[in-house]
Design a protein around this motif. Structure first.
Motif, PDB file in Angstrom:
ATOM      1  N   GLN A  36      -8.025   2.732  -5.977  1.00 18.14           N
ATOM      2  CA  GLN A  36      -9.066   2.876  -5.002  1.00 18.14           C
ATOM      3  C   GLN A  36     -10.285   1.760  -5.097  1.00 18.14           C
ATOM      4  O   GLN A  36     -10.719   1.301  -4.454  1.00 18.14           O
ATOM      5  CB  GLN A  36      -9.551   4.341  -4.568  1.00 18.14           C
ATOM      6  N   SER A  37     -10.409   1.843  -6.227  1.00 20.47           N
ATOM      7  CA  SER A  37     -11.440   0.770  -7.061  1.00 20.47           C
ATOM      8  C   SER A  37     -11.107  -0.584  -6.693  1.00 20.47           C
ATOM      9  O   SER A  37     -11.617  -1.494  -6.373  1.00 20.47           O
ATOM     10  CB  SER A  37     -11.819   0.941  -8.377  1.00 20.47           C
ATOM     11  N   SER A  40       0.869  -1.360  -0.106  1.00 21.37           N
ATOM     12  CA  SER A  40       0.057  -0.143  -0.168  1.00 21.37           C
ATOM     13  C   SER A  40       0.922   1.154  -0.043  1.00 21.37           C
ATOM     14  O   SER A  40       0.505   2.241  -0.769  1.00 21.37           O
ATOM     15  CB  SER A  40      -0.905  -0.070   1.124  1.00 21.37           C
ATOM     16  N   ARG A  61      -4.760   6.746  -9.220  1.00 23.68           N
ATOM     17  CA  ARG A  61      -5.186   6.498  -7.928  1.00 23.68           C
ATOM     18  C   ARG A  61      -6.948   6.098  -7.856  1.00 23.68           C
ATOM     19  O   ARG A  61      -7.232   5.493  -7.031  1.00 23.68           O
ATOM     20  CB  ARG A  61      -5.094   8.088  -7.435  1.00 23.68           C
ATOM     21  N   LYS A  62      -7.638   6.837  -9.017  1.00 27.39           N
ATOM     22  CA  LYS A  62      -8.755   6.338  -8.995  1.00 27.39           C
ATOM     23  C   LYS A  62      -8.944   4.879  -9.210  1.00 27.39           C
ATOM     24  O   LYS A  62      -9.741   4.051  -8.379  1.00 27.39           O
ATOM     25  CB  LYS A  62      -9.656   6.999 -10.297  1.00 27.39           C
ATOM     26  N   ARG A  94      -8.803  -1.357  -4.398  1.00 24.78           N
ATOM     27  CA  ARG A  94      -8.774  -1.766  -2.974  1.00 24.78           C
ATOM     28  C   ARG A  94     -10.222  -1.770  -2.311  1.00 24.78           C
ATOM     29  O   ARG A  94     -10.531  -2.769  -1.505  1.00 24.78           O
ATOM     30  CB  ARG A  94      -8.302  -0.299  -2.160  1.00 24.78           C
ATOM     31  N   SER A  95     -11.486  -1.542  -3.255  1.00 27.06           N
ATOM     32  CA  SER A  95     -12.583  -1.707  -2.734  1.00 27.06           C
ATOM     33  C   SER A  95     -12.994  -3.056  -3.127  1.00 27.06           C
ATOM     34  O   SER A  95     -13.740  -3.703  -2.414  1.00 27.06           O
ATOM     35  CB  SER A  95     -13.661  -0.448  -3.482  1.00 27.06           C
ATOM     36  N   GLU A  98       2.013   1.770  -3.550  1.00 32.91           N
ATOM     37  CA  GLU A  98       1.403   2.216  -4.358  1.00 32.91           C
ATOM     38  C   GLU A  98       1.016   3.635  -4.047  1.00 32.91           C
ATOM     39  O   GLU A  98       0.578   4.476  -5.135  1.00 32.91           O
ATOM     40  CB  GLU A  98      -0.181   1.471  -3.978  1.00 32.91           C
ATOM     41  N   ASP A  99       0.850   4.296  -2.943  1.00 32.16           N
ATOM     42  CA  ASP A  99       0.599   5.645  -2.596  1.00 32.16           C
ATOM     43  C   ASP A  99       1.910   6.504  -2.916  1.00 32.16           C
ATOM     44  O   ASP A  99       1.453   7.722  -3.521  1.00 32.16           O
ATOM     45  CB  ASP A  99       0.291   5.886  -1.087  1.00 32.16           C
TER      46      ASP A  99
END
Length: 282
Positions: A270-271, A122, A266-267, A273-274, A125-126
């Motif tokens: 986040q998807s 993570s 980034r979008k 990770r969801s 990734e960030d």
């Protein structure tokens, strides 16, 4: 001590390699690496389907049904109480006297699997990471997930020696994939990635990203692009099992975009990770 799978049995982990196993002498076999999140294998069916395809492509008859393999892998994760990590699974053609041609039908393929704890990446990734360019010298059936990985390891070693996370491969001027991941670029809000033909492995994470982009309304073009286009992209990221989605901020010391993880990347992260959170809740 953690357990492993040897053929159809879960047993104490030990070193069981016959010197005449064709995996050991020829790389004559196939494998899969499956991510585990919250104690659950992610996209297991997709990995099993790819294993079955790889077996067919090298004329290897799998010794067990897909259901048996799935059941054993799920049980292995539970037995080892693995919460976060990977399953490594390998099927070789079997043990036979050393001849280049395939042995007869009396030889039984050898199946092994084990688990390993690994944290998700993570923070990387960030923050993003760097990559290097390497000429793609692999054979012309990169779509088969075989054990023949020496060119990949040479490329990855160059990345490590240059403090980079990945080596992005190119055949001449055409970008294919990376040493252990697939490559995406973003140009004017749309994604581009090499088509899933014989030059690349159709990554399971790659496929998931394309699926997520459909729901996010992000256009994806599966078409080849050049090294020049790669270096001039607005955003670049790589995808692979367990490393998930890693933004690439520099390639061979050349900055990509704003030298920070881009808005589209980034979008998608986040998807993704969801999707992991949904798995963990299920």
């Amino acid at each position: 001590m953690t357990k492993m799978i040897f053929n159809d049995q879960i047993m104490e982990r030990e070193n069981i390699v016959d010197i005449e196993d064709r995996a050991y002498q020829f790389g004559d076999g196939i494998y899969e690496v499956i991510g585990v999140y919250g104690g659950k294998p992610f996209l297991l069916d997709e990995h099993m389907e790819r294993l079955q395809r790889s077996a067919k492509e090298i004329q290897l008859s799998l010794p067990y049904t897909m259901e048996q393999l799935r059941r054993n892998l799920v049980q292995l994760v539970k037995t080892n109480e693995l919460d976060e990590g990977i399953i490594y699974m390998q099927v070789s053609r079997g043990v036979s006297s050393r001849e280049h041609y395939f042995p007869g039908n009396s030889i039984t393929p050898v199946t092994i699997a084990y688990t390993r704890a690994e944290e998700r990446m993570s923070a990387t990734e960030d923050a993003g990471a760097t990559a290097v360019l390497v000429e793609d010298i692999r054979w012309l059936r990169c779509d088969i997930k075989t054990l023949n990985l020496l060119p990949n390891t040479l490329a990855k070693q160059k990345a490590v020696e240059n403090n980079a996370i990945e080596a992005i491969l190119h055949r001449g001027d055409t970008v294919t994939e990376a040493s252990a991941s697939n490559v995406f670029i973003v140009k004017e809000g749309e994604l581009f990635t090499h088509p899933a033909n014989n030059y690349i492995l159709n990554g399971i994470t790659r496929r998931k990203v394309i699926q997520l982009c459909e729901s996010l309304g992000i256009q994806v073009h599966e078409e080849a692009f050049t090294v020049k286009t790669l270096l001039q992209a607005d955003e670049v990221f790589v995808t692979a099992t367990k490393s998930d989605i890693i933004p690439i901020l520099k390639i061979d010391n050349q900055s990509i975009g704003q030298e920070s993880p881009g808005k589209i990347t980034r979008k998608i992260i986040q998807s993704f990770r969801s999707a992991i959170r949904e798995l963990e809740k299920s």
